[in-house]
Design a protein around this motif. Structure first.
Motif, mmCIF file in Angstrom:
data_model
loop_
_atom_site.group_PDB
_atom_site.id
_atom_site.type_symbol
_atom_site.label_atom_id
_atom_site.label_comp_id
_atom_site.label_asym_id
_atom_site.label_seq_id
_atom_site.Cartn_x
_atom_site.Cartn_y
_atom_site.Cartn_z
ATOM 1 N N PHE A 309 0.816 -1.216 0.000
ATOM 2 C CA PHE A 309 0.000 0.000 0.000
ATOM 3 C C PHE A 309 0.850 1.268 0.000
ATOM 4 C CE2 PHE A 309 -3.770 -2.378 2.066
ATOM 5 C CZ PHE A 309 -4.256 -2.691 0.809
ATOM 6 N N ILE A 310 1.971 1.251 0.705
ATOM 7 C CA ILE A 310 2.811 2.453 0.730
ATOM 8 C C ILE A 310 3.493 2.657 -0.620
ATOM 9 C CG2 ILE A 310 4.998 1.451 1.555
ATOM 10 C CD1 ILE A 310 3.395 4.736 2.758
ATOM 11 N N ILE A 311 3.812 1.544 -1.313
ATOM 12 C CA ILE A 311 4.377 1.663 -2.665
ATOM 13 C C ILE A 311 3.341 2.256 -3.616
ATOM 14 C CG2 ILE A 311 5.208 0.336 -4.655
ATOM 15 C CD1 ILE A 311 6.556 -1.569 -2.671
ATOM 16 N N VAL A 312 2.103 1.769 -3.513
ATOM 17 C CA VAL A 312 1.024 2.315 -4.348
ATOM 18 C C VAL A 312 0.814 3.797 -4.049
ATOM 19 C CG1 VAL A 312 -1.451 2.199 -4.858
ATOM 20 C CG2 VAL A 312 -0.130 0.097 -4.610
ATOM 21 N N ALA A 313 0.851 4.162 -2.767
ATOM 22 C CA ALA A 313 0.659 5.566 -2.382
ATOM 23 C C ALA A 313 1.765 6.447 -2.956
ATOM 24 C CB ALA A 313 0.621 5.691 -0.862
ATOM 25 N N LEU A 314 3.006 5.974 -2.891
ATOM 26 C CA LEU A 314 4.126 6.750 -3.437
ATOM 27 C C LEU A 314 4.031 6.834 -4.956
ATOM 28 C CD1 LEU A 314 7.038 5.427 -1.193
ATOM 29 C CD2 LEU A 314 5.918 7.656 -1.065
ATOM 30 N N LEU A 315 3.647 5.733 -5.617
ATOM 31 C CA LEU A 315 3.442 5.750 -7.066
ATOM 32 C C LEU A 315 2.354 6.748 -7.433
ATOM 33 C CD1 LEU A 315 3.814 4.436 -9.924
ATOM 34 C CD2 LEU A 315 2.039 2.805 -9.255
ATOM 35 N N PHE A 316 1.279 6.732 -6.671
ATOM 36 C CA PHE A 316 0.160 7.653 -6.871
ATOM 37 C C PHE A 316 0.629 9.104 -6.743
ATOM 38 C CE2 PHE A 316 -3.593 9.994 -5.795
ATOM 39 C CZ PHE A 316 -4.671 9.318 -6.343
ATOM 40 N N THR A 317 1.375 9.391 -5.690
ATOM 41 C CA THR A 317 1.790 10.769 -5.417
ATOM 42 C C THR A 317 2.807 11.272 -6.443
ATOM 43 O OG1 THR A 317 1.459 10.315 -3.058
ATOM 44 C CG2 THR A 317 2.664 12.306 -3.628
ATOM 45 N N VAL A 318 3.780 10.442 -6.788
ATOM 46 C CA VAL A 318 4.787 10.843 -7.781
ATOM 47 C C VAL A 318 4.122 11.096 -9.136
ATOM 48 C CG1 VAL A 318 6.799 10.053 -9.082
ATOM 49 C CG2 VAL A 318 6.705 9.703 -6.613
#
Length: 539
Positions: A309-318
């Protein structure tokens, strides 16, 4: 044709199963969080229905993208059954699907949910005549209906493109407004109202979703404190409070009454002692439960999910940052709503989706996953923060103890956030949201030694803003999002605020310690009757 019909029937069956799954999830979710002692039939049905509408609306975007992509082959040609009339029918069906669901959202936000909320607010204050409660609830709901009517009127008569004629009279301008209203059959009015609610949804997403995207994965990774350790600490706190009460009461052994300051201190300490004893009972229950042992067994799985989930969140934000930066550098500016056709700065999601398009249906699975992730992180943010009105905390969302009014607020917030979801996904992958996986044919001539030949070939290209209109079909989502340029400008600045709040929430979540194993289950304002709702399902 038979194969296409079979595929469409399969699609409808899957859609029906998805609707059933959404209804079951909505029922389980509402029943899980609603208070056992304050459960009301009408508020429960309203909350389940509103949550289901929110989830169904969030599924429109993947369906829209799938349908426009499904009409074309991978070689850039239209399928045999997808002639102009069929394409137009499919586009209109999707468009009316949007307007039907959005009309239901307007009905929920401006009429149904406010009426049920005010009805139960009045019911708590006065258990008397039901007729008077209905009248008072309708009186307050009338304010929401008035706001809705104003938005519809503004949207109906705001011209999107009025020719600038200096010699035109005021009557000609008014006549043009009515002609535009008649030609659109009032759909522009609905679009304006939904766009206005989307701005509120944007604020809710900035507040709750951005924080939930950081809080949810980090809570999964960090886990909760040990029940045995918490119980030991709680026992020490009980002993300390009891000793302080005894010290204060010892002052009146000689017959003198306690001062008002000491009486207030004793009262506060006794309330604190009651809370600690309730915590003791909850901790004792959870410590003996089999559910705690199950949670400890799946702890590695929760860590894996948290990392994912944190990887998805960082991908989303970037991706959101690069998309907004692209608009800042290459769009026509504020007057155009920062709209750009195509992409100049690519982002991870825009790079990933074309790769996944080669293997059906990986791209649709990814876009659906992102939409659902957006919804569930919104739920997590609301649960962690509670429902606030500026600096005033209105309600808490707690398992088995959430009041009916709080559930109605939660579902209304989710309805508004879902409206903003489509624009967030468009910001992440604009070209994909516009055209899906469509391709088109470009004519080219072969050359040998710089001399053109008479042989004409066709090259397959992904659909983009340069494609002919009759070769690529734009999704209804894109047309709906950019009906009013000034809303697009507001969304652009909202994306920057979303990124900032996410980063702040990430820092705060990293600095916070582990959550209590009974987080949010015992509060100072709970009554002793709340212990009748002891639950062993903490994790």
């Amino acid at each position: 044709m038979a194969a296409a019909t079979s595929e469409l029937l399969t699609g409808w069956c899957l859609f029906g199963l998805a609707l059933l799954a959404i209804l079951i999830f909505s029922w389980v979710y509402v029943r899980k969080y609603q208070s056992r002692r304050e459960s009301e039939v009408i508020s429960t049905i309203t909350a389940i229905f509103a949550l289901a509408v929110a989830l169904i609306s969030s599924a429109l975007l993947p369906v829209d993208i799938f349908l426009v992509s499904y009409m074309k082959n991978q070689n850039g040609t239209f399928k045999d059954w997808a002639d102009a009339n069929v394409s137009r029918q499919i586009e209109d069906t999707v468009l009316y699907g949007y307007y039907t669901l959005y009309s239901i959202i307007l009905f929920c936000v401006f009429l149904w949910i406010p009426f049920v909320y005010f009805y139960y607010e009045e019911k708590e204050e006065d258990d008397g005549n039901t007729c008077s409660q209905v009248k008072i609830a309708l009186k307050y709901t009338l304010g929401f209906i008035t706001v809705c009517a104003v938005l519809l009127l503004i949207g109906a008569f705001v011209p999107l493109d009025i020719p600038n004629k200096k010699n035109s009279t005021e009557w000609e301008k008014v006549k043009l407004l009515f002609e535009e209203f008649g030609s659109s059959h009032g759909l522009t009015a609905l679009s304006f109202s939904i766009s206005s609610l989307t701005v509120i949804g944007m604020l809710a997403a900035i507040t709750y979703t951005a924080y939930g995207m950081s809080a949810l994965p980090l809570n999964l990774i960090k886990g909760t404190t040990s029940a045995a350790y918490e119980r030991l600490e709680n026992t020490e706190d009980i002993e300390e409070v009891e000793q302080r009460i005894l010290r204060i009461k010892s002052k009146c052994r000689d017959g003198r009454p306690l001062s008002s300051r000491d009486r207030r201190a004793v009262q506060q300490l006794e309330e604190r002692l009651r809370t600690l004893r309730r915590r003791e009972r909850h901790l004792e229950t959870i410590e003996k439960s089999w559910w705690l042992k199950f949670c400890e067994a799946i702890r590695p799985l929760k860590i894996v999910w948290g990392v994912f989930f944190i990887i998805v969140a960082l991908l989303f934000t970037v991706s959101l940052f690069l998309s907004n930066l692209d608009k800042a550098l290459h769009s026509a500016g504020f007057d155009s709503g920062f709209i750009i056709l195509g992409t100049n700065l690519t982002n991870p999601l825009n790079m990933l989706l074309p790769v996944l398009q080669t293997v059906f249906p990986l791209d649709y699975i990814l876009i659906t996953t992102i939409v659902m992730y957006f919804i569930f992180t919104s739920m997590a943010g609301i649960r962690n923060m509670g429902i606030w009105f500026f600096w005033i905390r209105l309600y808490k969302i707690r398992r088995g103890k959430t009041r009916p009014q709080a559930l109605l607020f939660l579902c209304m917030i989710l309805l508004l956030i879902v409206l903003h979801t489509s624009y967030m996904i468009y910001s992440l992958a604009p070209q994909y949201v516009m055209y899906g996986s469509q391709k088109y044919l470009v004519q080219s001539n072969k050359t040998t030694d710089g001399q053109p030949k008479n042989v004409t070939t066709f090259v397959v290209k992904d659909c983009d803003a340069d494609a002919p209109e009759d070769q690529c079909i734009v999704t209804r989502t894109y047309l709906f999002l950019h009906k009013f340029w000034f809303f697009s400008a507001v969304y652009y600045f909202g994306n920057w605020a979303f990124i900032a709040v996410f980063l702040i929430g990430l820092i705060v979540s990293c600095c916070k310690g582990k959550k209590s194993v009974i987080e949010g289950e015992v509060d100072e304002d709970d009554s002793d009757m709340s212990d009748d709702e002891l639950s062993a399902y903490y994790c």
